[in-house]
Every structure is written in structure tokens, then in C-alpha cells.
Design an enzyme around this catalytic site. Structure first.
Site, PDB file in Angstrom:
ATOM      1  N   ASP A  97      39.190 -27.305  41.510  1.00 39.17           N
ATOM      2  CA  ASP A  97      40.281 -26.670  42.241  1.00 39.17           C
ATOM      3  C   ASP A  97      41.566 -26.551  41.436  1.00 39.17           C
ATOM      4  O   ASP A  97      42.378 -25.665  41.692  1.00 39.17           O
ATOM      5  CB  ASP A  97      40.542 -27.375  43.573  1.00 39.17           C
ATOM      6  CG  ASP A  97      40.752 -28.869  43.444  1.00 39.17           C
ATOM      7  OD1 ASP A  97      40.749 -29.394  42.305  1.00 39.17           O
ATOM      8  OD2 ASP A  97      40.928 -29.535  44.493  1.00 39.17           O
ATOM      9  N   ASP A 148      45.850 -39.474  43.449  1.00 40.33           N
ATOM     10  CA  ASP A 148      44.631 -39.784  44.216  1.00 40.33           C
ATOM     11  C   ASP A 148      43.932 -41.077  43.807  1.00 40.33           C
ATOM     12  O   ASP A 148      43.284 -41.709  44.642  1.00 40.33           O
ATOM     13  CB  ASP A 148      43.605 -38.644  44.153  1.00 40.33           C
ATOM     14  CG  ASP A 148      44.110 -37.364  44.787  1.00 40.33           C
ATOM     15  OD1 ASP A 148      44.969 -37.459  45.690  1.00 40.33           O
ATOM     16  OD2 ASP A 148      43.684 -36.278  44.377  1.00 40.33           O
TER      17      ASP A 148
END
Length: 736
Positions: free
Chosen positions: A72, A449
């Protein structure tokens, strides 16, 4: 929004080998000879192992061992079966082309094995650039590029849906591209030019999904439409490439609102379609799997398990369906994935009889994450997966299945034993970097993350995985005591605390005994003074709201507000004087300083560039009051009097982030590295003479899009610099 991409590249602009270049006029007064002959550098990636959302995997149907993956925010990759590694294909996209590192879709040509196509564009928002299509005749070794007049969304909702790009099986010169806001596009010259496809029912839409998938079933093309209300058609087909129609009797309702992916079994002539009530990867709570007998037009519901039940602990078992892949060697053998199934954990279901019965592959799975230990996320065992929308079955090996998660790719060769199949693919968004002056590790990293990592080796994923006690999601702060490098502190988003300290250089951690209440929702950057006796923590909410700084003198056991420190400013400790801290107020363009260990701050130099929270302040190691201020395209400033005055340097016109490393032989000042620009070129630069002159150390093949977050340089190894990318992990270069 961002300046030009690095290049000795003007001669290459517009060619297949380089990204387009925007030439920016030299800053007034810039030294024309500020850039010397570039040295030769070897660039490698620090091994972590994935850490980002792999949105698609595509095996080539005609070549054994050839596959492609898309991400992405980190570009596309090609799988090399011999080396069992992924090769990055888009590292040559530069600063101007940061928005093209998100891959919306990819396609291969079954009749021409060396051809591959990519549809690129990370965001479809008004502030992002338009998308582009890359086409290659040599499996991505070089590319030709066509800029589009529409926007694509490789990092938008729905990024894990099916491939929106397709080579027409009837004519290799014809390509189709489904967009989010501009309907269906068609090219008749292998992607060189594009125009709106006539006759397609889907109209331009503002909801952001548009065409979710394109798939060929024999000579018939199918297109999924993601903006249906659940009752109107969301699957269309054409048999002649001109006339499109809604597929008759197609599934409807909440569980079949959005077609996610589709796969065609050429042996049984059945098309399998996975559905969900939202595009995902988040927000799905219902879904289904259906198959269409293309010869008769009959639909059959073959959903393995209906969402909506309860788990053993009483939690609601809600989810959608994501990936779907057929076994090219075994008729009626299909694999599908659940998605967004947090309570019971996502799984793969496999059928060998066309969907009459299914087996959960998770139930018998043995996961081995020893090569990438961070995948346990601080738990005893790793989870089978989440955000599973990318899924593929090797057309030459029925037991070779690969599926993507939000952090890795798992693969199996026997349907039981699974391990990350991720070597070479690094997708981390990097936020903080430290290269310690002593100790085993040459690098500590703060990541999006996946928290903080201790890199005892650069060629293997950290053996300790993510820093635990507590485990963070995204890191927001990482700092080391300059005169006591064994002491390190970190901050970030965590469920069991938002700050921690280490007394062994980052190997092991303990949480702060207490933390300010605001730290839970707005954990910002942190600093520790040179001897580690004082902590200064600032707080910025994701919506931009800034809060007063907090100070601790007992290793985080108690905290007190520092009202005179500018709210939200990134704190910086003086590397030589433990009583000094600095903070740059980007709202007013004022440097604030403290000489009493961070208890009070006062304004010093003012009238400096303002208005951008990403301006960065750095301090030269071992020197008190030697400050450097990077203000993006406003230039680079230096103070040698603790921020009382600043001088603007004329050797570069742009500076985005800056770091110091070991001095060159015979030099009396540390080597300086920056992401910046000396003329019209934004790249990675090194100066061995105190920023009088600079050399560009990266090249056309190593650009990695936007690299303005942070860099670090090694204080023990001259010439080594670490680059934080926004989707290609940590890159490091050394002179050769």
C-alpha cells in the site's frame, strides 16, 4: 507539497529509467560549487521482514516461480525463486513521485511472460498527485511510464480488493484499468495511452471505491463495482469489450454488498467471488462467497462460515471475506480468506469439491516466525493473520499457498507448516533512528505500527523482535543519553503504557512507573539530558492539538508540567551540558532554551521560519550549544551560541532532516548528513567540512520516494548513513 527528486537526473528525465524531475530555481545566494563529485555508495536495506500491508500477490500463470507482490505504501516486488527473495521494483521513484509508491493494482500478460504492468497512486485526495501506469518488457528491470489524469488510491480503503488492472485475454495490446472516481479506463497500445471505456455502466463516484476488481473468465471480462447500495448491481461483464451488462441473478444484500476479489476455475468454468459489507481492510462485519457457473448462469452460495455467530468467550464473530484463489492444477479446489475477524482470528478456508465442504487451514497450522520474531507482537505465539485480502495459489504447486497480512506474507509448501515468505520485502514507515556510539547494536529504530527495535545485526530481523514491556504500536519518541548511552527512553501508542526506559542500550525495557494522563491519547516525542537524570516529554494529539510538556527527574515515577516550554515542540537535549534543553516553536519561529535542566524555558532567537511542524532541530555531538535547524525549503540554519543567534547557510537551499556521523580522516568536525538540496536536486548528502560543501551519496536507482522523516549516521563507521523511508523500511549506505 514536496520538492524535487534526487538526480544527476536532468539528462534522464522522462526516460524509462528515471522519474520525472521538477527543476526548482536555485536559492538566491546558493553556492554554485557547493556539490562535489559524488562518491560511490553501496545501498542495502536493514532487515526487519515486511511489517506493512501486502495488498496483492500474483503468480504468473505461464512461468514457474515468477510472482509479483504489491504494497500500500512501499511499491511492488518481483519474486526470485532461485534466491527465495523479493526484488523491489520502484526504488527509483524519487522525491517528487512520493505518491506513486502506493500500488493500486498490477497485471501480467500470460502470452508474454516478460511483460508486467503497475497502476500507481497512493492517495486519491485533492492534495495528492495523479496516478501513473508503469509498463515493463523485462519483468520490472526497467519501466516506461504514462502519467494519468486521474487519481488512484493504493493506501485508501479498499486497497486489498482485487486487481483493478487487466490484460485483455483476447488481445495483449488492450489493457483495462478500474478507477475509484473515474469509472473504467481502456488502453489499446499496451498502456501507453488511456481513455474512458465506452459503455461501462459504473459512473464517476465520490465514495471512493468504483471498480474493485477486473478478472477474465475465458474471453469474458468481469468488473466488480464497490459503490452499490447492496440492492443494485455490483458485478458487470462484457464478452466483446464494448457492451457491458449487469451479471444476471447476482447476489445481493448486506453480505454481498462489495465484491472484494474473484478467481476463475477454467476447468469447471466457475467464477468464485468473495464479498463483504465494506471494502476493508477495516470495517467489515458481514460477508459471503458465491460461485457463478459461467456456462449456465447459475449462482451458488458457497460461504464456508456465515458471519454473525459468537466465539467461545461470547464475543461477536463478525467478519467479511477477502482473498479467493483457485488451484490451476486441481479442478474445484479453491482457497478463500476471512478478513477483519478479530475475535476468532482470521483464517483460510480450502475446498476440494467446489465449495460443498471447507476446511480451515488455521486449525492445523504450525507457524514458524523465528526468522522475523516481531510477529509475535509481544505474545507467546503469533496469530495466523489479520487483514487477509492478498491470497494466491502457485499454479505449478498446489500446496504452495501465500497470503498477506497487515505485517507480512506467510507461505506454505505442505498446507500445514507456515512461515514468512518475506525476504527482501521491507515496507516499514520509519519515524525515529538512533545510531549509538557504543554497544552491540549500531542501530535503534522507532517505527510505525511495530514500535521500537534493537538491531544487533543489520542483515537479520532483530532477534528480540519488537521492544516489549510495554509493546507499542507506532513509536513517537526515541532518545539516548549522550554521555550515558546505555540509558534509552522511548514513547508511543500502547495498551499498557506509553513510555519506557532501558539501562542496557535498548535490549530490555521497563515501563515508566507513572505517566501524564494525556500520554495515552497524545504520546509525543521525548528527550533525556546527557546524563539521563531528566526526561522531557511533549504531547501532540493526532488531530494537531498540542499540550504542555511534562518533566521527570525520577525516571518517570512522577511528572510535573513545564508551562514555559512551547506546546508540542520536539524537545532536544544538549549533548554536553546536562542542564540544557532546547525546543523550537514552529508556530512562531522561535528557539526556546533551558539552562536549569528543563524546569523553565526562555525565548532566544526569533524571526526564524515558521508554520511547519516538521522543521527539525539537531545538536552536534560532544559540543554544547552547537545547533542546526532544518526548515525544509526555507533552508538550513546554524547556531554556535545555544540558540541566541542563527546564521543561514548558503551551501544548500533546502534541508529536511539532518544527522551527524564519524568525522572523515583528518577532519576536526563530525561528518554531516542531510536529506536536502544544494541546487535543484533533493537527495541524501554528506559534508566532511562543516557544511561548506556537500556530496550527493544516493543515485537514480536509490531514491525511495519521500525520505524526509529522519536520518541517522553511524558515530563509529565513517560514511555510513541510515535513511528512514515512508514505506521501504530502513535503507543504509556505505562508501565503496
Amino acid at each position: 507539497m514536496r520538492a524535487s527528486g534526487p538526480s544527476r537526473r536532468a539528462v534522464l528525465a522522462g526516460t524509462a529509467a528515471a522519474a520525472a524531475i521538477t527543476v526548482v530555481p536555485s536559492f538566491p545566494g546558493a553556492a554554485a560549487a557547493a556539490t562535489s563529485v559524488a562518491p560511490s555508495y553501496r545501498w542495502r536495506q536493514v532487515v526487519i521482514g515486511g511489517t506493512g500491508f501486502v495488498t496483492g500477490v500474483l503468480f504468473h500463470p505461464s512461468v514457474r516461480g515468477l510472482a509479483y507482490a504489491r504494497t500500500d505504501i512501499g511499491g511492488a516486488y518481483r519474486w526470485d525463486e532461485r534466491s527465495a527473495r523479493w526484488t523491489p521494483l520502484n526504488d527509483d521513484l524519487g522525491w517528487d513521485d512520493w505518491n506513486l509508491l502506493g500500488v493500486e493494482a498490477m497485471a501480467v500478460d500470460p502470452a508474454h511472460p516478460d511483460r508486467v504492468y503497475l497502476a500507481l497512486g497512493t492517495y486519491a485526495q485533492s492534495w495528492a498527485g495523479n496516478g501513473a501506469v508503469l509498463r515493463s518488457e523485462n519483468r520490472g528491470a526497467t519501466w516506461a511510464r504514462t502519467d494519468l489524469s486521474v487519481k488512484l488510491g493504493g493506501n485508501e480503503d479498499g486497497r486489498g480488493t482485487g486487481e483493478r488492472l487487466l490484460v485483455d485475454p483476447r488481445d495483449s495490446d488492450t489493457l483495462w484499468l478500474g478507477t475509484r472516481h473515474d469509472g473504467l479506463l481502456k488502453s489499446t497500445d499496451r498502456g501507453a495511452t488511456w481513455a474512458a471505456a465506452t459503455g461501462f455502466p459504473g459512473a464517476a463516484t465520490s465514495s471512493g471505491q468504483g471498480v474493485t476488481l477486473l478478472v477474465a473468465a475465458g474471453r469474458t471480462l468481469y468488473a466488480g463495482w464497490g459503490d452499490s447500495d447492496g440492492t443494485s448491481a455490483n458485478l458487470y461483464r462484457t464478452s466483446d469489450g464494448t457492451t457491458w451488462e449487469a451479471v444476471p441473478a447476482q447476489p445481493s444484500g448486506t453480505s454481498a454488498k462489495v465484491p472484494i476479489r474473484a478467481a476463475y476455475d477454467c476447468h469447471t468454468r466457475e467464477l468464485y467471488v468473495s464479498y463483504a459489507n465494506a471494502p476493508g481492510p477495516n470495517g467489515q462485519s458481514d460477508g459471503s462467497v458465491h460461485k457463478l457457473a459461467t456456462t449456465s448462469g447459475t449462482w451458488t452460495d458457497v460461504t464456508p462460515v456465515k458471519p454473525g455467530g459468537t466465539t467461545s468467550d461470547g464475543s461477536a464473530d463478525t467478519f467479511g471475506y477477502g482473498g479467493v484463489a483457485v488451484d490451476a492444477r486441481r479442478p474445484g479446489t479453491v482457497v478463500v480468506s476471512t478478513n477483519n475477524r478479530w475475535a476468532a482470528v482470521d483464517t483460510l478456508y480450502r475446498t476440494t469439491n467446489g465449495g460443498r465442504t471447507w476446511t480451515s487451514l488455521k486449525d492445523s497450522a504450525v507457524l514458524d516466525v523465528s526468522e522475523t520474531p516481531f510477529l509475535t507482537f509481544g505474545a507467546d505465539e503469533p496469530k495466523f493473520g489479520w487483514w487477509i485480502q492478498a491470497l494466491a495459489v502457485d499454479p505449478y504447486d498446489s500446496k504452495h499457498i501465500v497470503y498477506g497480512t497487515g505485517a507480512t506474507l506467510y507461505g506454505t509448501r505442505d498446507l500445514k507448516h507456515w512461515a514468512p515468505q518475506i525476504r527482501g520485502l521491507e515496507e516499514t514507515a520509519v519515524r525515529r533512528l538512533i545510531s549509538p556510539p557504543t554497544g552491540q547494536a549500531h542501530l535503534l529504530s522507532g517505527l510505525g505500527d511495530v514500535g521500537v527495535m534493537y538491531h544487533e545485526r543489520l542483515t537479520a530481523s532483530p532477534s528480540r523482535g519488537m521492544a516489549s514491556n510495554p509493546v507499542f504500536g507506532s513509536a513517537t519518541g526515541l532518545a539516548q543519553a549522550a554521555a550515558r548511552p546505555s540509558y534509552v527512553v522511548r514513547t508511543g501508542f500502547g495498551d499498557h503504557g506509553n513510555g519506557a526506559f532501558s539501562h542496557d542500550g535498548g535490549k530490555t525495557w521497563a515501563p515508566f512507573a507513572a505517566q501524564p494522563a494525556i500520554a495515552k491519547d497524545a504520546p509525543g516525542p521525548i528527550a533525556t539530558n546527557s546524563d539521563g537524570s531528566v526526561l522531557l516529554w511533549t504531547f501532540v494529539h493526532w488531530d494537531g492539538t498540542k499540550y504542555p510538556a511534562q518533566r521527570s527527574t525520577d525516571n518517570g515515577a512522577t511528572w510535573s508540567e513545564v508551562a514555559t516550554c512551547p506546546k508540542g515542540a520536539t524537545p532536544l537535549a544538549d549533548p554536553a551540558d546536562p542542564a540544557r534543553f532546547y525546543a523550537y516553536d514552529t508556530d512562531t519561529g522561535t528557539l526556546f532554551a533551558s539552562t536549569d535542566g528543563g524546569q523553565t524555558f526562555g525565548g532566544r532567537a526569533s524571526g526564524l521560519p515558521s508554520g511547519d511542524s516538521q522543521f527539525q532541530l539537531a545538536a552536534a555531538p560532544g559540543r554544547s550549544g552547537d545547533l542546526w535547524l532544518s526548515t525544509k525549503t526555507n533552508g538550513l540554519y546554524r547556531s554556535t551560541d545555544g540558540g541566541a543567534t542563527f546564521t543561514k547557510l548558503t551551501s544548500c537551499w533546502a534541508s529536511h532532516t539532518l544527522a551527524f556521523g564519524k568525522a572523515a580522516e583528518g577532519a576536526d568536525y563530525p561528518a554531516i548528513y542531510q536529506v536536502g538540496a544544494t541546487e535543484a536536486i533533493t537527495g541524501v548528502y554528506r559534508s566532511d567540512d562543516g557544511a561548506k560543501t556537500w556530496v550527493c551519496v544516493n543515485d537514480d536507482r536509490h531514491q525511495w520516494g519521500w525520505i524526509g522523516a529522519t536520518i541517522a549516521a553511524d558515530p563509529r563507521l565513517y560514511g555510513r548513513v541510515y535513511i528512514a523511508t515512508n514505506g521501504r523500511g530502513i535503507q543504509y549506505g556505505e562508501p565503496v
